[in-house]
Design an enzyme around this catalytic site. Structure first.
Site, mmCIF file in Angstrom:
data_model
loop_
_atom_site.group_PDB
_atom_site.id
_atom_site.type_symbol
_atom_site.label_atom_id
_atom_site.label_comp_id
_atom_site.label_asym_id
_atom_site.label_seq_id
_atom_site.Cartn_x
_atom_site.Cartn_y
_atom_site.Cartn_z
ATOM 1 N N HIS A 169 42.165 59.420 34.848
ATOM 2 C CA HIS A 169 42.874 58.254 35.428
ATOM 3 C C HIS A 169 42.060 57.601 36.546
ATOM 4 C CE1 HIS A 169 46.547 59.924 33.487
ATOM 5 N NE2 HIS A 169 46.006 61.077 33.861
ATOM 6 N N SER A 210 21.412 37.401 42.877
ATOM 7 C CA SER A 210 22.315 36.256 42.849
ATOM 8 C C SER A 210 21.558 35.028 43.337
ATOM 9 C CB SER A 210 23.508 36.540 43.770
ATOM 10 O OG SER A 210 24.080 35.324 44.211
ATOM 11 N N LYS A 229 22.536 40.636 46.871
ATOM 12 C CA LYS A 229 23.077 41.223 45.644
ATOM 13 C C LYS A 229 22.025 41.892 44.766
ATOM 14 C CE LYS A 229 26.802 41.105 44.329
ATOM 15 N NZ LYS A 229 27.635 40.152 43.668
ATOM 16 N N GLU A 259 26.304 45.494 32.214
ATOM 17 C CA GLU A 259 27.413 44.576 31.882
ATOM 18 C C GLU A 259 27.190 43.942 30.507
ATOM 19 O OE1 GLU A 259 28.730 43.079 36.307
ATOM 20 O OE2 GLU A 259 26.882 42.319 35.451
#
Ligand code: ARG
Length: 460
Positions: A155, A276, A282, A289
């Site tokens: 979980h 970024s 970043k 992804e």
């Protein structure tokens, strides 16, 4: 050129021709189509349809076409309906009138099945080699930090401590099953359909076993109607791709989290991350992804063909031409994702202190304590209650496991004996899980050694 037309007063409309043409994508099957057609020419010779010199002329013309097809300009200006039509047109250009005999007792319905099977057999090997490369770097990463401790989650809440290699080997298992699935997909495709005709079986006396042997198939298909309407083998392959992508996607998701500032366990290499355009600080996990994103795409490929096949009347229907784009797409995206995953895994560094601290600061030892109580005779349900209250007390007083002394524990519950105190260290609990498949250090060492043997046996 068309492979049909006598029955028509006029040709197809330009729109229909454009709409139905598959050459733009099924050109990828050209090698398979030529190999299959060469084997078919030999079969026609055995059946007495082609003479020896005719067969020779056709086979060597195909060899030349195969060489030509390697050059990018080969398909320039081609407007053939599909790759099978193009190959026969080229044959006619090279070999002349004898080319008109190549399609004797053969249908494109079995030809497309044959070509796809030939292509797919090789793709299964490509996927297995990509999986093998991922498995190899996973083992290497596990061996690099053999005794690092991390919290295992259920979980997405800290559950029980495990060893880092144990976690990585969980993915190793998934990828090993994926290899087996591709193996099975290959076997399912490994039957020769030639001789099935359009749907009823060829009207010529073709030696189907000899064709199968010629093309290296293990067997021949058993029912000509089944062949014309069957894409199970393609779906098996797509399912194997999809599950591989789902596994990669879950690994990607884990590592996106584990490399975040919130977790801070993993550092991804600069080479697999991007910055970024606006925020200078970043370092984004775009490679992972994209793997996760592409898993959606590949799942779509499987879904697409499943839905295409649903409800098709026996046997062949042109709908089935729509199998190719998802097949090629799934194969390429899966192969690309495996390659990307390998490079990410190679780039990654584990900061052992962070996950070890995450384990030590949480209550992943609760189960270890409850089990220790049960080992000393407290019925497990009561042990569970005692430790549950112990955790509640700790949480309320902002106490970590390491903050407790033996004396305080005994005061809290007389069932806690002094030999249970070391279990406040997550490492100790790990040691109690020496069971095959468990995270005990010996079990993990054995599992890792076995995984090492598996990857060392893989072809390089
Ligand atoms: N291009 C077709 C396909 O991929 C080949 C089969 C054509 N057969 C037919 N009956 N129109 O399915």
């Amino acid at each position: 050129m068309k492979l049909w037309g006598g029955r028509f007063r006029s040709g197809p409309s330009e729109v229909f021709e454009r709409f139905s043409r598959s050459l733009d994508f099924d050109r990828r099957l050209i090698d398979a189509d030529i190999r299959g057609s060469q084997a078919f020419a030999r079969a026609l010779e055995r059946a007495g349809i082609l003479s020896g010199p005719e067969r020779e002329k056709i086979v060597s013309a195909f060899d030349a076409i195969s060489t030509d097809a390697a050059s990018p300009s080969f398909f320039d200006g081609a407007t053939d309906e599909d790759v099978h039509t193009l190959v026969i047109r080229k044959l006619k250009e090279r070999a002349g009138a004898v080319a008109d005999k190549i399609h004797t007792g053969r249908s494109r319905n079995e030809q497309v099945s044959l070509d796809t099977r030939l292509w797919l057999r090789e793709e299964c090997d490509r996927m297995r080699s990509g999986l093998g490369a991922v498995m190899r770097v996973l083992v290497r990463l596990a061996e690099k930090y053999p005794d690092a401790v991390i919290p295992g989650y259920t979980h997405l809440r800290r559950a029980q401590a495990v060893l880092w290699p144990h976690y990585l080997l969980a993915y190793f298992e998934m990828f090993e099953r994926d290899c087996e699935r591709f193996n099975a997909a290959k076997l399912n495709a490994d039957a020769s359909p030639l001789g099935s005709g359009a749907l009823a079986g060829s009207g010529f006396d073709l030696d189907r076993e000899a064709i199968a042997e010629d093309l290296g198939f293990r067997s021949i298909t058993r029912n000509s109607m089944d062949v014309a309407g069957d894409r199970d083998f393609a779906l098996d392959f797509l399912y194997a791709c999809t599950l591989t992508m789902i596994h990669l996607s879950r690994l990607a998701e884990d590592w996106i989290l584990y490399s975040s500032e919130e977790f801070g366990w993993l550092e991804l290499g600069d080479g697999v991350t991007s910055g970024s355009s606006l925020m200078p600080q970043k370092k984004n996990p775009d490679s992972l992804e994209l793997i996760r994103g592409k898993s959606g795409r590949v799942t779509g490929c499987l879904t697409s063909l499943l839905v295409t096949m649903k409800g098709l009347p026996m046997t062949y229907n042109r709908d089935m031409q729509e199998d190719k784009v998802p097949l090629f797409e799934a194969a390429d995206q899966t192969a690309g994702s495996l390659e990307m995953a390998r490079v990410v895994i190679e780039s990654v560094k584990l900061d052992r202190a962070r996950p070890a601290a995450a384990a030590a600061e949480s209550w992943v030892v609760a189960t270890d304590l409850a089990e220790a109580l049960a080992r000393r005779g407290t019925p497990f349900h009561q042990a569970h209650q005692i430790v549950g209250r112990f955790v509640l007390e700790s949480v309320q007083n902002n106490k970590k496991p390491a903050d407790w002394t033996a004396e305080e524990m005994r005061q809290f519950a007389p069932e806690f004996t002094s030999e249970m105190v070391p279990l406040l260290d997550p490492k100790k609990g790990i040691e109690s899980r020496e069971i095959p498949g468990g995270t005990g250090p010996e079990s993990v060492r054995a599992a890792l050694a076995q995984a090492r043997e598996v990857v060392d046996r893989l072809p390089k």
